[in-house]
Scaffold this active site. Structure first.
Site, PDB file in Angstrom:
ATOM      1  N   TRP A 162       0.522  -1.396   0.173  1.00  0.00           N
ATOM      2  CA  TRP A 162      -0.087   0.055   0.054  1.00  0.00           C
ATOM      3  C   TRP A 162       1.089   1.605   0.164  1.00  0.00           C
ATOM      4  CZ3 TRP A 162      -2.270   2.261   4.840  1.00  0.00           C
ATOM      5  CH2 TRP A 162      -2.592   3.478   5.245  1.00  0.00           C
ATOM      6  N   ASP A 243      -1.141  -6.845   9.517  1.00  0.00           N
ATOM      7  CA  ASP A 243      -1.461  -5.589   8.529  1.00  0.00           C
ATOM      8  C   ASP A 243      -2.195  -5.688   8.147  1.00  0.00           C
ATOM      9  OD1 ASP A 243      -1.846  -2.539   6.571  1.00  0.00           O
ATOM     10  OD2 ASP A 243      -3.458  -3.143   7.999  1.00  0.00           O
ATOM     11  N   LYS A 279     -13.397  -1.243   6.126  1.00  0.00           N
ATOM     12  CA  LYS A 279     -14.188  -1.243   4.626  1.00  0.00           C
ATOM     13  C   LYS A 279     -15.467  -2.513   5.225  1.00  0.00           C
ATOM     14  CE  LYS A 279     -10.309   0.134   2.553  1.00  0.00           C
ATOM     15  NZ  LYS A 279      -9.491   0.916   3.646  1.00  0.00           N
TER      16      LYS A 279
END
Lengths: 430, 401
Positions: A162, A243, A279
């Site tokens: 990311w 993560d 999310k």
């Protein structure tokens, strides 16, 4: 005459100097930021901005990673609405949360990731603090490493990772390195390359692992591959930082998505873990997340907790309450929790379906390329394998917006536009 | 398996530590005059009615929860800047300032500190008043700045050491950053008078210092939002291009929602754009974008006329109750027979009062009377009620007679 000239000249010179002085004085007083350069726009958010300006009615925004329903609309989960109504009815106050956040949330957050039977939780040898979603969690972790993990400065990210990982660790004072991860030849996992690189990482370095639904590629290791990675990482004595931004959102099953984290804990890795509820609960703008440090024992966890609080207090004092109350209510109210599990599975299923439809439509268009990776990859994102020139054509000729690396947010695909997308992709790749 | 063997147990936060000790105390007359959160006259937390109304309005709109921009909610930023700078502000008309939504006052100060650390390379020093809010020091230090101080509080008078402040400020090296509390100084409650602000402004201008205002109590100090913002607006009129932190924790009671703003006043609109882009680059790797809920509430209140006037009444109500408690405390101390001069309790302004009590006296208050405050003798007047002010006066008299 000469004297007069001299006097005039000196007067003008004097006033000239006076004028310069006042100009400089005023100028300096008013302009502290002359040297501040215009910064480049955030690449991911920049895509959305360009999309908004586009007037083509067929335009598609496959940039930023926020879930959309099959009508292309933002989706607020019904369990969230119900939780909000419950909370509103309680007429709670708005007093400061503790520095480490809402206790009930922290407990539920840790349990969600580690599982209800976790030995780590039973031994009370972990500490979880509420954070400002995933980014806030990663940054607290990065700051903690910078201050306390003095044996090593390097953080190893998968290649690619990311985009925001890099400035997070860099601004916290860590050094960034990488290990091979994505194989552009297969649009899949470069397992041999990863093992090779990881086996050479200097001892005690930090290694970042995406727990599930790797961002941006969607390529996840298979369980047998995770097992081998765990062994090599243990051998190299690396500090693991997970993560996990998509638990539940990747496969539709919260336990399956947390499998890697739980396996590593069983194998004795005392990990750092970032969680996000942006999310999987659709709580994006409420900023809900957690940061967990798994310690040797409960005493160590207490020490670590005290230092996390000392670190957090001069950043934002204490975290925002609203989103944590919602998440906590959902996780601990049985009816809402089961609704949530259904809804997160619903989101994951729609994504999986869009992947399948995209490939079906590409074949219907007559594409002869191998698009299997679109189905094999998992989560919000798909690394299409498209090259920058092809991405540019997609944007310019078809108003289909994605990041330059060919990453699409599958959440932006609907049964209504998947045909157009397949057509556009075929046009630029045939 | 043990990465954190060398991690020491840290000391508990002094301010929050007071509340923890208070909770453990079983004395029914106990008083918590530690942490600075407003309490009503029954000693209860107070959620403003304009906040409840705004929440209902927002809930009815069934808004989504999409990410805010990195700089936060645009409507909020606009209203936030206008509240501080005033609707007729030349700065706002010229569009030469940038305001970003932050995680309340602390988040705002930290963004400012990080921004200074990265871009104010001509000087590393930040001058805080002596004393200042305890958290200012680690905020700037963790951001990489150096802390220094200028005289501010005069323990002899329990008031403003104006000569000392002017003297110190006049010697601060050029281009250093000077932090000023806009109103209701924390922890002392001692504010400069307008004429004193004017002299400070002149000396600061002469020394070419970069002014950083911390305004956490606009409206909460005097009850009047324009009066509380007077110093900020005066400095802007005098040409100081300031940094400004605002908090809505106290004046809107939005504590746990974390609502604040950070403003940089620039030379012109072009500079403001450059600064904005760098603020976003700084913010993104800290928390990506700010929490939406509190900003929506504050924005709704500020821009809905009915709610805004309700808010102005309610914040004045809070300020008035505090002022009344100050007066009642002094009245009761005199009734107890105290011969000390307690005028400073009335002269000081805002949530806090620097009683002038010494550490030993504070300890006696805690141990013998279960009255909790921070060691520096600071009390949160918000924790005083008409029901307990008599007990407090009695206790203070016992330890000071």
């Amino acid at each position: 005459y000469n004297l007069l000239e001299l006097i005039s000249f000196l007067s003008f010179f004097f006033f000239f100097l006076l004028a310069c002085y006042f100009l400089c004085f005023r100028f300096f007083l008013s302009s502290w930021w002359t040297e501040v350069q215009m910064g480049p726009p955030d690449p991911i958010l920049g895509v959305t901005e360009a999309f908004k300006r586009d007037t083509n009615s067929k335009k598609m925004n496959l940039g930023v990673g926020a879930y959309r329903d099959d009508n292309g609309k933002p989706y607020v989960l019904s369990c969230v609405r119900k939780a909000e109504a419950l909370i509103a009815s309680k007429m709670l106050d708005k007093e400061y949360l503790p520095i480490g956040g809402l206790g009930d949330f922290n407990k539920a957050c840790a349990e969600l990731a580690l599982g209800p039977d976790s030995e780590v939780l039973k031994s009370k040898r972990s500490i979880t603090v509420q954070t400002i979603s995933g980014t806030g969690s990663l940054r607290i972790g990065a700051n903690f490493l910078s201050r306390f993990h003095t044996v090593a400065r390097d953080v190893y990210l998968p290649k690619p990772s990311w985009g925001n990982h890099t400035p997070i660790f860099r601004d916290a004072g860590m050094q960034l390195k990488a290990y091979r991860y994505y194989d552009p030849a297969t649009c899949g996992f470069d397992f041999t390359g990863a093992l090779d690189d990881v086996s050479k990482i200097p001892e005690h370095s930090v290694i970042m692992l995406h727990a599930c639904a790797h961002n941006p590629t969607g390529v996840d290791p298979r369980p047998e591959q995770w097992k081998e990675l765990s062994a090599v990482i243990k051998k190299r004595k690396l500090l693991v930082f997970f993560d996990m931004a998509y638990q539940g959102f990747a496969s539709g099953d919260i336990d399956r998505d947390a499998w890697a984290v739980r396996y590593f804990l069983e194998q004795g890795h005392n990990v750092l873990l970032s969680q996000s509820f942006a999310k999987n609960m659709g709580l994006y703008g409420e900023r809900v997340g957690g940061f967990t440090v798994v310690c040797a024992d409960a005493e160590e966890a207490k020490r670590v907790e005290s230092q996390l609080k000392i670190l957090i207090r001069p950043i934002y004092s204490n975290p925002p309450m609203n989103g944590a109350r919602i998440a906590s209510t959902i996780l601990s109210t049985p009816e809402l929790r089961s609704t949530w599990l259904e809804e997160v599975k619903g989101m994951a299923d729609r994504i999986i379906k869009m992947r399948e439809m995209l490939v079906t439509n590409l074949k219907k268009e007559g594409s002869t390329h191998n698009w299997q990776h679109v189905i094999d990859q998992i989560g919000m994102f798909c690394f299409t394998g498209l090259k920058p020139e092809q991405v540019e054509r997609l944007t310019k000729e078809f108003s289909v917006y994605m990041t330059k690396d060919g990453r699409i947010s599958v959440a932006g695909v609907t049964s209504g536009n998947v045909g157009y997308l397949a057509h556009a992709i075929h046009q630029v790749t045939k």
